[in-house]
Structure formats: structure tokens, C-alpha cells
Scaffold this motif. Structure first.
Motif, PDB file in Angstrom:
ATOM      1  N   SER A 180     -57.973  -5.207  45.041  1.00 16.84           N
ATOM      2  CA  SER A 180     -58.667  -4.006  45.490  1.00 16.84           C
ATOM      3  C   SER A 180     -59.643  -3.593  44.395  1.00 16.84           C
ATOM      4  CB  SER A 180     -57.675  -2.881  45.789  1.00 16.84           C
ATOM      5  OG  SER A 180     -56.987  -2.506  44.606  1.00 16.84           O
ATOM      6  N   ARG A 181     -60.515  -2.658  44.706  1.00 17.88           N
ATOM      7  CA  ARG A 181     -61.432  -2.126  43.703  1.00 17.88           C
ATOM      8  C   ARG A 181     -60.943  -0.750  43.264  1.00 17.88           C
ATOM      9  NH1 ARG A 181     -66.405  -4.760  43.321  1.00 17.88           N
ATOM     10  NH2 ARG A 181     -66.842  -6.218  45.022  1.00 17.88           N
ATOM     11  N   GLU A 182     -60.865  -0.548  41.962  1.00 16.21           N
ATOM     12  CA  GLU A 182     -60.557   0.761  41.417  1.00 16.21           C
ATOM     13  C   GLU A 182     -61.793   1.267  40.687  1.00 16.21           C
ATOM     14  OE1 GLU A 182     -57.067   0.962  39.055  1.00 16.21           O
ATOM     15  OE2 GLU A 182     -55.769   0.067  40.583  1.00 16.21           O
ATOM     16  N   VAL A 183     -62.267   2.432  41.115  1.00 16.68           N
ATOM     17  CA  VAL A 183     -63.513   2.960  40.581  1.00 16.68           C
ATOM     18  C   VAL A 183     -63.240   4.323  39.958  1.00 16.68           C
ATOM     19  CG1 VAL A 183     -65.898   3.554  41.093  1.00 16.68           C
ATOM     20  CG2 VAL A 183     -64.751   1.778  42.430  1.00 16.68           C
ATOM     21  N   THR A 184     -63.552   4.452  38.666  1.00 14.74           N
ATOM     22  CA  THR A 184     -63.370   5.700  37.939  1.00 14.74           C
ATOM     23  C   THR A 184     -64.718   6.167  37.418  1.00 14.74           C
ATOM     24  OG1 THR A 184     -61.176   4.966  37.225  1.00 14.74           O
ATOM     25  CG2 THR A 184     -62.131   6.826  36.057  1.00 14.74           C
ATOM     26  N   SER A 185     -65.005   7.442  37.565  1.00 11.27           N
ATOM     27  CA  SER A 185     -66.288   7.941  37.088  1.00 11.27           C
ATOM     28  C   SER A 185     -66.129   9.308  36.458  1.00 11.27           C
ATOM     29  CB  SER A 185     -67.305   8.025  38.236  1.00 11.27           C
ATOM     30  OG  SER A 185     -66.977   9.079  39.113  1.00 11.27           O
ATOM     31  N   ASP A 186     -67.037   9.618  35.560  1.00 11.12           N
ATOM     32  CA  ASP A 186     -67.166  10.987  35.062  1.00 11.12           C
ATOM     33  C   ASP A 186     -68.639  11.256  34.819  1.00 11.12           C
ATOM     34  OD1 ASP A 186     -67.869  10.836  32.001  1.00 11.12           O
ATOM     35  OD2 ASP A 186     -66.280   9.354  32.298  1.00 11.12           O
TER      36      ASP A 186
END
Length: 496
Positions: A180-186
């Protein structure tokens, strides 16, 4: 349209504009491949006019990100994207300063809307590091803007202008790619300024608004399962998709104005800051926000005086289950207005002799509970199949806090109930404790002011006497019980 929703829009803005991954070498071609694969997984079609490598730079022209369904279509075109290998395992991405966007919605019922937009920026730089399995995008952009300049509704022009400009932008975006894709942003921005202008196509009225927010910051996290159809939200959630985010700002305000041939309205507001948040997975949906120390001033042609309001704290939160199951799932609702004040001029209109206390009003409702869903909320076919039935069964409800204080009186309460659904209609079992302070005094003052007839006030006091018992000076309490025999009791006396 084909899932060009908040997930896709935020992702395109962040990736194309923007944690630190494990240090590894990544090439320009791998960066582009990773971006293309990501949007393809979201249901987007990615096409390019040309791709050419010149020295250390991959140059892509006329990159189009698009989606289309019977309900509408979306496209964003980037005239040029340049991916330059920096020689230290990182890639710098820059692009054209103006990106046109076209959105068309054509629902089965309702109006067709065709809207043109554009995204502009100055000095944007994105540095990509890591590898194909763990990629980080670090961005800076001194200025970004989102602009809408007109739209068509059922083919007719509707004058509309929207301009939002963000300054001092920085952020990061990290993507882990596996099953799966795990996407973290700030992200953060010093300020956002916005302007909105609209005109009635028939020339009957105009609307304008402008304002700003300062000290913006936000974080988000999303898991996107491999091979999931993002146009089927229920299937995506059941496959493990989940997302959450939080957005805060330190202060801001706005002004707005409406004019037509006969009426006008204007308002302005300032606030010291607030927060918005959301979370969604197969385990439930939650969203809400809060604000601090807001002041609002309004003037309407239909009202003789300005209306000035202030509120120390506001909050709203709603959480609810979205997936059917054999077990009850939690839900909740929070609504809060603390120290809501009204200008003296408004008070004087209704109470010129100052008989009522001018104390700020407060309303707090905090309810949680559990319910069993009989359908998956995001499955249209399941929802339609039980259109004439409740979507679930209520199993319990807890009233954690109930508070209403106004004009010197205060009603408060708390309680808990469970529900027996075996007989069709849910049968409650539990109790609710209530307390009213200053109720009789408030009624007497309303009678003296002429707002409440004396006979109606006497009837209200008699009803309070039936359902409550005095426990202090102008203080009434009541215990409402729902018992196994199906009866409802007030302070031990059956009332139903």
C-alpha cells in the motif's frame, strides 16, 4: 467525477509544489515514474507532450493530469516540468509558474458547472530524496496562488472571481510504497489572503468578501491500498484506506458585503486562532473544529442597529460509524459556544430598563454513544435498499454534558441510557439528571417586561413543579428515569 476529491487535489498540490526519507540515490526518471504511478493509482490519467533528457535534467512538456466519469471531468496541465539531478542522490523539481485547471461537473440531476482555475507560484523549489520505496519531497515556495475567474452554469456565464494567495510556504511530503502507499505530509505558511467577488447574472445583486489567516500549519497522513478503485469509497475503506489531518491558524479575519436592489448586508470578523481536523477509515468518520476569541459585527438594511457579537470559544465535532457490523460502534457530537456576548445596543432594544443580567450566554452539548449500522454508509446501493428504514440501531447514549446559561439562568444535566431494539422501536433504559438555577427569577422578569403573559408563566412554573423538586434558592432538580416496565418517571413519580 472520478474521485478528484480532497485526497487527489491536496496530493497534486503537495507533490507538485511538495520528513526525511532514508538517504539513497534517486534519479530524475524514477521521480517522474513515482509521481505518475501515484496518480494512476488514484484513478488519474497522466499524459505528456514530450520527455527529453538534456545533461543532468529531464524536461517534460505539457504534462496533463486528468480524470473523467459520467458525472464530470477534471484536468490540470503543467506546460513544463524540469527534474534536475543534483549529483548527490537528490533531484530538484521546478515547473512552469502558471498551471491551468479545468473542472466540469454534470450530475444526473441539477446544474452543469464548468469552471476554469489556475495555480500560480513564484520561486517554487522541490527537492526529492530517498528511493522509489521511500521518497521524500521537501518544498519551499515564497508565494502560491489559486485563482478562479468566471464559470458557466448550464452554459450561462456566471461572473465569479476567487483569488487565494499563500506566502512563506514550506512543507514536506513523504511516500512509502509497498503493498500500500503511506503518505505523510506537513506544511506551513506565513499568511493566506483571499478575495471573492460574484455578480448575479441577471444584475440583481453583488457579493464580495476578503480576508486573511496567519500562522498556518497542517499535517496529514493517508494509507492508500494497492489496486483499490478510488471511485468506490466504500470498497476503498473496506480495503484499508484511511486518512487523517489537522490544520491550525494563529489568527485572522474577514469582511463581506452583499448588495441588491432592495437590501444590503455587511459583516466583519476577527479571531485569535483555531483548528480544523478530520479522520476517516472503515472504523468511522470524524471531523470538526474550534476557534478562540472571535468578534463579529454585522449590519443589515432590514435591521435598525448594528449587531455586535463576541464569543470566547467555539467548538464542533461529529464522529460516526460508516461500516455495517454485528457490534455497536461509537459516535459522538460536541457543540460548544462559550461566553457569547451581544452588544449593549441590542440588549437595550429588548430590555431598556436593564432588568435582565447582561451575562454572556453559554451552550455546551457533549453526547457520545454506540450504534450498530445495518449498511455501509458510502455504498449507494445499500443505502437505497433500505431507503424507508433506519440505517442502524441505537444501543446506548451518554449525555456527558448539557449546559445552557442565559440571562442569569442556567440549565445543566448529564445522564446515560441503553436501548432495547428487540421490539422494533428502541426502548430506553437509564436516567437523566437535570438542574435549573434561576429559572423562576427569569420567568418573573420576562413577565414584568411583557414578553410572557402572566397565565403562561404560571403554567410554566406549575409544570416545573410537577417534574422537579426545589433543592435551594431558586434551584430545581429533576431525575428523569426510563425503567424496564416501559414507564418514564420524574423524581420517582410515573409520568408516562
Amino acid at each position: 467525477m472520478k474521485q478528484w476529491n480532497g485526497t487527489s487535489a491536496v496530493a497534486l498540490t503537495a507533490l507538485l509544489l511538495g520528513s526525511t526519507a532514508t538517504r539513497a540515490d534517486i534519479t530524475a526518471n524514477e521521480v517522474w515514474q513515482g509521481m505518475s504511478d501515484y496518480y494512476a493509482d488514484l484513478g488519474q490519467q497522466v499524459e505528456t507532450g514530450s520527455m527529453q533528457t538534456t545533461g543532468d535534467t529531464l524536461v517534460i512538456t505539457d504534462a496533463v493530469f486528468a480524470s473523467e466519469t459520467p458525472e464530470g471531468k477534471f484536468s490540470a496541465t503543467i506546460p513544463e516540468i524540469r527534474l534536475r539531478e543534483l549529483g548527490d542522490g537528490r533531484v530538484e523539481v521546478t515547473m512552469s509558474e502558471e498551471i491551468p485547471v479545468q473542472v466540469l461537473t454534470k450530475p444526473e440531476t441539477g446544474e452543469t458547472v464548468d469552471m476554469g482555475m489556475k495555480v500560480t507560484h513564484s520561486g517554487l523549489s522541490m527537492i526529492v530524496s530517498g528511493d522509489m520505496a521511500d521518497t521524500a519531497y521537501d518544498i519551499t515556495a515564497p508565494e502560491m496562488a489559486f485563482i478562479i475567474d468566471g464559470m458557466k452554469v448550464d452554459g450561462a456565464d456566471v461572473p465569479l472571481q476567487v483569488n487565494a494567495t499563500l506566502t512563506g510556504n514550506t512543507g514536506s511530503y513523504r511516500m512509502l510504497t509497498g503493498t500500500s502507499r503511506e503518505v505523510t505530509s506537513d506544511m506551513s505558511a506565513d499568511k493566506v489572503d483571499f478575495e471573492v467577488g460574484a455578480t448575479d447574472p441577471k444584475g440583481n445583486g453583488t457579493f464580495s468578501a476578503s480576508g486573511s489567516l496567519t500562522g498556518l500549519s497542517g499535517t496529514s497522513f493517508a494509507v492508500i491500498p494497492e489496486g483499490v478503485d478510488m471511485t468506490d469509497m466504500n470498497a476503498a475503506l473496506q480495503a484499508g484506506m484511511n486518512m487523517k489531518g489537522e490544520f491550525t491558524y494563529s489568527g485572522g479575519g474577514y469582511v463581506m458585503d452583499f448588495q441588491d436592489k432592495e437590501e444590503s448586508f455587511s459583516a466583519q470578523s476577527t479571531g485569535e486562532g483555531g483548528k480544523l481536523h478530520f479522520e476517516m477509515s472503515k472504523d468511522g468518520l470524524s471531523y470538526g473544529g474550534e476557534g478562540q476569541n472571535s468578534d463579529i459585527s454585522m449590519q443589515a438594511s432590514a435591521f435598525p442597529l448594528p449587531i455586535d457579537l463576541s464569543v470566547a470559544e467555539t467548538a464542533f465535532n461529529l464522529s460516526l460509524p460508516v461500516s455495517k457490523g454485528d457490534e455497536a460502534q461509537p459516535f459522538g457530537l460536541l457543540l460548544k459556544f462559550v461566553d457569547l456576548g451581544v452588544s449593549e445596543g441590542i440588549w437595550s432594544m429588548f430590555d431598556p430598563s436593564s432588568q435582565l443580567p447582561r451575562d454572556p450566554a453559554t451552550l455546551i452539548v457533549d453526547v457520545t454513544g454506540a450504534a450498530k449500522l445495518l449498511i455501509n454508509i458510502f455504498d449507494p446501493a445499500e443505502a437505497e435498499s433500505i431507503a424507508d428504514q433506519p440505517p442502524g440501531e441505537l444501543e446506548k447514549i451518554d449525555i456527558n454534558q448539557l449546559q445552557l446559561s442565559v440571562a442569569g439562568a442556567e440549565l445543566s444535566g448529564k445522564g446515560a441510557m441503553t436501548f432495547d431494539n428487540s421490539m422494533g422501536m428502541p426502548k430506553p433504559l437509564g436516567a437523566l439528571d437535570l438542574q435549573l438555577i434561576g429559572g423562576n427569577t427569569l420567568i418573573d422578569k420576562l413577565v414584568a417586561m411583557g414578553f410572557v403573559p402572566a397565565d403562561q408563566a404560571a403554567g410554566a412554573k406549575m409544570m416545573m413543579g410537577l417534574f422537579a423538586i426545589p433543592t435551594g434558592e431558586d434551584t430545581l432538580t429533576s431525575k428523569i428515569e426510563f425503567k424496564e416496565d416501559g414507564g418514564i418517571y420524574a423524581n420517582g413519580q410515573r409520568i408516562q
